[in-house]
Design a protein around this motif. Structure first.
Motif, PDB file in Angstrom:
ATOM      1  N   ALA A  94       0.805  -1.215   0.000  1.00  0.00           N
ATOM      2  CA  ALA A  94       0.000   0.000   0.000  1.00  0.00           C
ATOM      3  C   ALA A  94       0.841   1.269   0.000  1.00  0.00           C
ATOM      4  O   ALA A  94       0.424   2.298  -0.538  1.00  0.00           O
ATOM      5  CB  ALA A  94      -0.942  -0.013   1.200  1.00  0.00           C
ATOM      6  N   LEU A 102      -6.144   3.299  -4.133  1.00  0.00           N
ATOM      7  CA  LEU A 102      -6.495   2.030  -3.509  1.00  0.00           C
ATOM      8  C   LEU A 102      -7.989   1.972  -3.210  1.00  0.00           C
ATOM      9  O   LEU A 102      -8.642   0.958  -3.445  1.00  0.00           O
ATOM     10  CB  LEU A 102      -5.689   1.841  -2.230  1.00  0.00           C
ATOM     11  N   MET A 106      -9.838  -1.324  -4.967  1.00  0.00           N
ATOM     12  CA  MET A 106      -9.662  -2.533  -4.164  1.00  0.00           C
ATOM     13  C   MET A 106     -10.794  -3.537  -4.308  1.00  0.00           C
ATOM     14  O   MET A 106     -10.574  -4.743  -4.230  1.00  0.00           O
ATOM     15  CB  MET A 106      -9.471  -2.171  -2.690  1.00  0.00           C
ATOM     16  N   HIS A 139      -3.917  -5.810   3.545  1.00  0.00           N
ATOM     17  CA  HIS A 139      -3.720  -5.424   2.145  1.00  0.00           C
ATOM     18  C   HIS A 139      -3.109  -6.578   1.352  1.00  0.00           C
ATOM     19  O   HIS A 139      -3.566  -6.902   0.251  1.00  0.00           O
ATOM     20  CB  HIS A 139      -2.809  -4.196   2.082  1.00  0.00           C
TER      21      HIS A 139
END
Length: 303
Positions: A94, A102, A106, A139
């Motif tokens: 990240a 993001l 995502m 993540h």
């Protein structure tokens, strides 16, 4: 039938890759590396030309989405030099992205990865994801789940950045144990940065491919350990699991060298003197074809 590897100019039989730099970067940018962007097509072309003149046939670029892949330029320099280039989709840690990027992407990572692999104007040939230092955060788990889904949809391999060479077994437990990926479709990167031979042997026994970095000023402390690690793997019968790449990630590293060509003019001769020509051919020619080949075969355009 030889497996196919997807390059930026189309699918190539694995047997036609030639000598391979299995982990490198022609283009890359990150907010974590300000002022060190690899963004000059002329410099990239010069690097590929030098690699070709040293006997190189293919470079695998691990630069993922959102980090300056410059896919059109990658295709152009591949065409100009005659060196095959394999590009990546996927997502890094990240810290390499702006939060807004993001947040936007995502929830649909697998869809984006599959599109990059199958329908993009210049297509990727692998999915790149990343672990953390001695573990996997949320993540990493999310991006690896998307990578495994993209693999199931396409057969493309998944390459993993191991932070300082750690968490290799955590990655295999998640990708292969939890998410059902075949280990032979997983490439573990940077293993030499944590030279734990026991972990390396366990990963090789599991069936994954192990990618070691070539010499660079940034990671010079790992250079002298490389051959001891390779010796342990070769002696245990795992020469068929070894890959080697230069992994140049910054403009400074490119200026300082030794560059992609050193893999073939410096490392390969040493490796062949130490372990024999058969091992040298396996590491630089045969193993990359298997590691980066698509297990379900090439897809037709738009399929």
């Amino acid at each position: 039938m030889s497996p196919a590897v997807r390059t930026v100019l189309g699918d190539v039989p694995a047997a036609e890759l030639g000598a391979v730099d299995a982990h490198d970067h022609l283009f890359l940018r990150s907010p974590a590396l300000p002022g060190e962007e690899l963004d000059d097509p002329r410099a990239a072309e010069a690097e590929l030309t030098a690699f070709r003149e040293a006997g190189g046939g293919t470079v695998v670029q691990w630069t993922p989405r959102g980090m300056g892949r410059r896919l059109a330029d990658a295709a152009a320099v591949s065409r100009a030099t005659g060196v095959h280039v394999v590009a990546a989709t996927g997502l890094h840690q990240a810290l390499h992205y702006q939060p807004a990027l993001l947040e936007r992407d995502m929830d649909r990572l697998a869809e984006l990865f599959v599109a990059d692999l199958t329908t993009a104007p210049v297509r990727a040939g692998l999915v790149k994801v990343a672990g953390g230092f001695h573990g996997l955060d949320a993540h990493a788990r999310h991006t690896m789940a998307a990578a495994a889904e993209a693999h199931r949809a396409t057969g493309a391999p998944v390459a993993v950045h191991l932070e300082l060479g750690t968490a290799a077994l955590d990655v295999l437990e998640l990708l292969c144990g939890g998410l059902g990926m075949p280990p032979a479709s997983v490439v573990l990167g940077h293993l030499g940065r944590s030279p734990d031979v026991r972990v390396q042997l366990e990963a090789a026994r599991a069936g994954a491919y192990l990618a070691f970095d070539g010499p660079s000023r940034r990671h010079h402390a790992t250079d002298w350990r490389l051959f001891d690690q390779l010796a342990a793997l070769v002696e245990a019968g795992h020469a068929g699991r070894i890959l080697i790449g230069g992994d140049t990630t910054t403009a400074g590293a490119r200026r300082e060298g030794p560059g992609m060509r050193f893999l073939l003019r410096g490392l390969r001769p040493r490796l062949e003197r130490e372990f024999g020509a058969e091992v040298g051919r396996a590491v630089f020619v045969e193993n990359p074809g298997r590691a980066f080949g698509w297990v379900q075969g090439p897809l037709a355009p738009g399929e």
